[in-house]
Motif scaffolding. Structure first.
Motif, PDB file in Angstrom:
ATOM      1  N   CYS A 228       0.815  -1.216   0.000  1.00  0.00           N
ATOM      2  CA  CYS A 228       0.000   0.000   0.000  1.00  0.00           C
ATOM      3  C   CYS A 228       0.850   1.268   0.000  1.00  0.00           C
ATOM      4  CB  CYS A 228      -0.903   0.006   1.227  1.00  0.00           C
ATOM      5  SG  CYS A 228       0.004   0.121   2.802  1.00  0.00           S
TER       6      CYS A 228
ATOM      7  N   HIS B 133       1.567   2.953   2.460  1.00  0.00           N
ATOM      8  CA  HIS B 133       0.987   3.856   3.459  1.00  0.00           C
ATOM      9  C   HIS B 133       1.019   3.258   4.867  1.00  0.00           C
ATOM     10  CE1 HIS B 133      -0.456   6.699   0.489  1.00  0.00           C
ATOM     11  NE2 HIS B 133      -1.020   5.713  -0.179  1.00  0.00           N
ATOM     12  N   GLY B 134       1.713   2.139   5.062  1.00  0.00           N
ATOM     13  CA  GLY B 134       1.806   1.513   6.380  1.00  0.00           C
ATOM     14  C   GLY B 134       0.548   0.821   6.838  1.00  0.00           C
ATOM     15  N   GLN B 135      -0.311   0.428   5.914  1.00  0.00           N
ATOM     16  CA  GLN B 135      -1.582  -0.173   6.289  1.00  0.00           C
ATOM     17  C   GLN B 135      -1.670  -1.674   6.056  1.00  0.00           C
ATOM     18  OE1 GLN B 135      -4.297   2.187   3.969  1.00  0.00           O
ATOM     19  NE2 GLN B 135      -4.283   3.859   5.451  1.00  0.00           N
ATOM     20  N   CYS B 136      -0.771  -2.231   5.239  1.00  0.00           N
ATOM     21  CA  CYS B 136      -0.929  -3.650   4.883  1.00  0.00           C
ATOM     22  C   CYS B 136       0.106  -4.570   5.523  1.00  0.00           C
ATOM     23  CB  CYS B 136      -0.915  -3.826   3.370  1.00  0.00           C
ATOM     24  SG  CYS B 136       0.697  -3.574   2.593  1.00  0.00           S
TER      25      CYS B 136
ATOM     26  N   THR C 277       6.981  -5.204   6.140  1.00  0.00           N
ATOM     27  CA  THR C 277       7.500  -5.318   7.505  1.00  0.00           C
ATOM     28  C   THR C 277       8.903  -5.912   7.530  1.00  0.00           C
ATOM     29  OG1 THR C 277       5.253  -5.601   8.348  1.00  0.00           O
ATOM     30  CG2 THR C 277       7.051  -6.218   9.824  1.00  0.00           C
TER      31      THR C 277
ATOM     32  N   ASN D 236       7.170  -1.000   9.675  1.00  0.00           N
ATOM     33  CA  ASN D 236       6.790  -0.871   8.269  1.00  0.00           C
ATOM     34  C   ASN D 236       7.884  -0.074   7.571  1.00  0.00           C
ATOM     35  OD1 ASN D 236       4.345  -2.199   8.620  1.00  0.00           O
ATOM     36  ND2 ASN D 236       3.249  -0.322   9.107  1.00  0.00           N
TER      37      ASN D 236
ATOM     38  N   GLY E 130      -1.774  -6.045  12.047  1.00  0.00           N
ATOM     39  CA  GLY E 130      -1.249  -5.057  11.106  1.00  0.00           C
ATOM     40  C   GLY E 130      -0.735  -5.656   9.811  1.00  0.00           C
ATOM     41  N   ASN E 131      -0.805  -6.962   9.692  1.00  0.00           N
ATOM     42  CA  ASN E 131      -0.338  -7.650   8.486  1.00  0.00           C
ATOM     43  C   ASN E 131      -1.536  -8.291   7.793  1.00  0.00           C
ATOM     44  OD1 ASN E 131       2.130  -7.710  10.436  1.00  0.00           O
ATOM     45  ND2 ASN E 131       2.935  -7.950   8.372  1.00  0.00           N
TER      46      ASN E 131
END
Length: 162
Positions: A39, A41-44, A48, A57, A142-143
């Motif tokens: 993403c 944007h640190g959302q998916c 990591t 992230n 968060g993953n």
């Protein structure tokens, strides 16, 4: 800017643009393509990695901010010729389908196994909880996995946690 860092145990000195993300440094400059740009944007969680042993992230971390740090990507997770126990468990439990999220899942799980303390689902916040499936799901939330392999991911992590 000139920065130095250890990546998978190898010292690296690189000149980076101050705006470059750690993810772009790893993929575009160092050729380590395990961490994925999902993403951005640190959302998916596909990107990591471990920074000084803590999961992060890499799309949100600036390369200049990790100057002097130790970064571990999925390529360096095992630290040798064999597989990391999490990698073996993911294979045994069929904890991936398309595999896009797998590097981030593995790095996040490795970092999570070393994180003590309660989570949002811990009943008694005064004790270090067992890593039940509910705890693992919360800590890995968060993953994301587009294929929905969550049940097998939790099973693989549970095996290694035991």
């Amino acid at each position: 800017m000139d920065i130095t860092l250890q990546v998978n145990g190898v010292p690296r000195a690189v000149d980076v643009d101050p705006r470059m993300s750690l993810l772009d440094l790893l993929r575009e400059r160092l050729g380590l393509i395990g961490a994925k740009k999902g993403c951005d944007h640190g959302q998916c969680g596909a990107c990591t990695v471990l920074i000084d042993g803590r999961r992060a992230n890499s799309c949100l971390a600036l390369a200049v901010a990790v100057d002097g740090s130790e970064v571990t990507t999925v390529e360096g997770l095992a630290g040798g010729d064999g597989l990391h126990p999490l990698q073996e468990a993911f294979i045994e439990h069929d904890a991936f389908q398309c595999g896009y999220c797998t590097p981030g899942q593995l790095c996040s799980a490795a970092g999570m196994l070393g994180e003590p303390g309660p989570s949002a689902v811990t009943d008694d916040v005064l004790v270090d909880p067992d890593l039940t499936p509910a705890e693992i799901r919360e800590r890995m939330s968060g993953n994301l996995c587009r294929c929905g392999a969550y049940v097998n991911i939790v099973s693989a992590i549970s095996e290694v946690a035991r």
